[in-house]
Design an enzyme around this catalytic site. Sequence first.
Site, PDB file in Angstrom:
ATOM      1  N   HIS A 109      27.044  45.750  37.651  1.00 60.56           N
ATOM      2  CA  HIS A 109      26.572  45.751  36.273  1.00 60.56           C
ATOM      3  C   HIS A 109      26.257  44.319  35.887  1.00 60.56           C
ATOM      4  O   HIS A 109      26.980  43.397  36.247  1.00 60.56           O
ATOM      5  CB  HIS A 109      27.584  46.363  35.308  1.00 60.56           C
ATOM      6  CG  HIS A 109      28.995  45.875  35.476  1.00 60.56           C
ATOM      7  ND1 HIS A 109      29.784  46.263  36.533  1.00 60.56           N
ATOM      8  CD2 HIS A 109      29.754  45.039  34.733  1.00 60.56           C
ATOM      9  CE1 HIS A 109      30.975  45.682  36.423  1.00 60.56           C
ATOM     10  NE2 HIS A 109      30.973  44.923  35.340  1.00 60.56           N
ATOM     11  N   HIS A 111      25.945  42.040  32.594  1.00 56.24           N
ATOM     12  CA  HIS A 111      26.236  41.972  31.164  1.00 56.24           C
ATOM     13  C   HIS A 111      25.086  41.237  30.484  1.00 56.24           C
ATOM     14  O   HIS A 111      24.665  40.174  30.947  1.00 56.24           O
ATOM     15  CB  HIS A 111      27.503  41.148  30.913  1.00 56.24           C
ATOM     16  CG  HIS A 111      28.760  41.709  31.505  1.00 56.24           C
ATOM     17  ND1 HIS A 111      29.699  42.383  30.760  1.00 56.24           N
ATOM     18  CD2 HIS A 111      29.248  41.681  32.770  1.00 56.24           C
ATOM     19  CE1 HIS A 111      30.721  42.736  31.538  1.00 56.24           C
ATOM     20  NE2 HIS A 111      30.473  42.313  32.760  1.00 56.24           N
TER      21      HIS A 111
HETATM   22  P1  AMP Z   1      33.626  43.552  34.532  1.00 58.24           P
HETATM   23  O1  AMP Z   1      34.898  42.830  34.240  1.00 58.24           O
HETATM   24  O2  AMP Z   1      32.470  42.639  34.749  1.00 58.24           O
HETATM   25  O3  AMP Z   1      33.799  44.571  35.658  1.00 58.24           O
HETATM   26  O4  AMP Z   1      33.262  44.342  33.216  1.00 58.24           O
HETATM   27  C1  AMP Z   1      33.492  45.700  33.011  1.00 58.24           C
HETATM   28  C2  AMP Z   1      33.026  45.991  31.618  1.00 58.24           C
HETATM   29  O5  AMP Z   1      32.944  47.404  31.465  1.00 58.24           O
HETATM   30  C3  AMP Z   1      33.957  45.494  30.513  1.00 58.24           C
HETATM   31  O6  AMP Z   1      33.214  44.609  29.654  1.00 58.24           O
HETATM   32  C4  AMP Z   1      34.393  46.767  29.787  1.00 58.24           C
HETATM   33  O7  AMP Z   1      34.531  46.602  28.404  1.00 58.24           O
HETATM   34  C5  AMP Z   1      33.258  47.728  30.137  1.00 58.24           C
HETATM   35  N1  AMP Z   1      33.601  49.141  30.092  1.00 58.24           N
HETATM   36  C6  AMP Z   1      34.653  49.757  30.675  1.00 58.24           C
HETATM   37  N2  AMP Z   1      34.610  51.069  30.445  1.00 58.24           N
HETATM   38  C7  AMP Z   1      33.499  51.305  29.716  1.00 58.24           C
HETATM   39  C8  AMP Z   1      32.884  52.471  29.160  1.00 58.24           C
HETATM   40  N3  AMP Z   1      33.417  53.680  29.318  1.00 58.24           N
HETATM   41  N4  AMP Z   1      31.735  52.336  28.467  1.00 58.24           N
HETATM   42  C9  AMP Z   1      31.184  51.107  28.294  1.00 58.24           C
HETATM   43  N5  AMP Z   1      31.697  49.977  28.801  1.00 58.24           N
HETATM   44  C10 AMP Z   1      32.839  50.072  29.499  1.00 58.24           C
END
Ligand code: AMP
Length: 126
Positions: A109, A111
Amino acid sequence: MPYSYDDQNIFAKILRGEIPNKTVLETEHSLAFEDINPQAPQHVLVIPKGHYVTYDHFAAEATDAEIVDYTRAIGAVCRKLGVTLEDGTGYRLLTNAGPDGHQEVPHLHIHVFAGGFLGRMIKVPG
Ligand code: AMP
């Protein structure tokens, strides 16, 4: 070691429609949705629909069509948020990989952070 993909991760469940998301944009190979725990006034995640764990995994194994779609989807999200330099005042893209990158969800992903001044890049702890 080859990448193994955990299809029980939360973004895989979003892609299968098993849990809801606030979709910002969807294309043939990509999905963008609002982060559930925003770290900036605007915080959107852009994921490829394919099973890729990190950016380097995607760059090595995705098809050209997936790479073009994903690259353009990220730009389209920036335009949709109104934060390109044509329409706004900018944004930040970031992707985390593995434990050192503090990756929580093992599906690639990117951001997209925007909506105000974001400060200087990152702070390394310690
Ligand atoms: P990372 O630390 O780069 O893996 O970021 C994972 C991101 O996913 C975090 O910013 C979380 O807030 C986001 N996240 C986790 N679960 C969900 C969800 N169900 N819908 C949207 N974002 C999510």
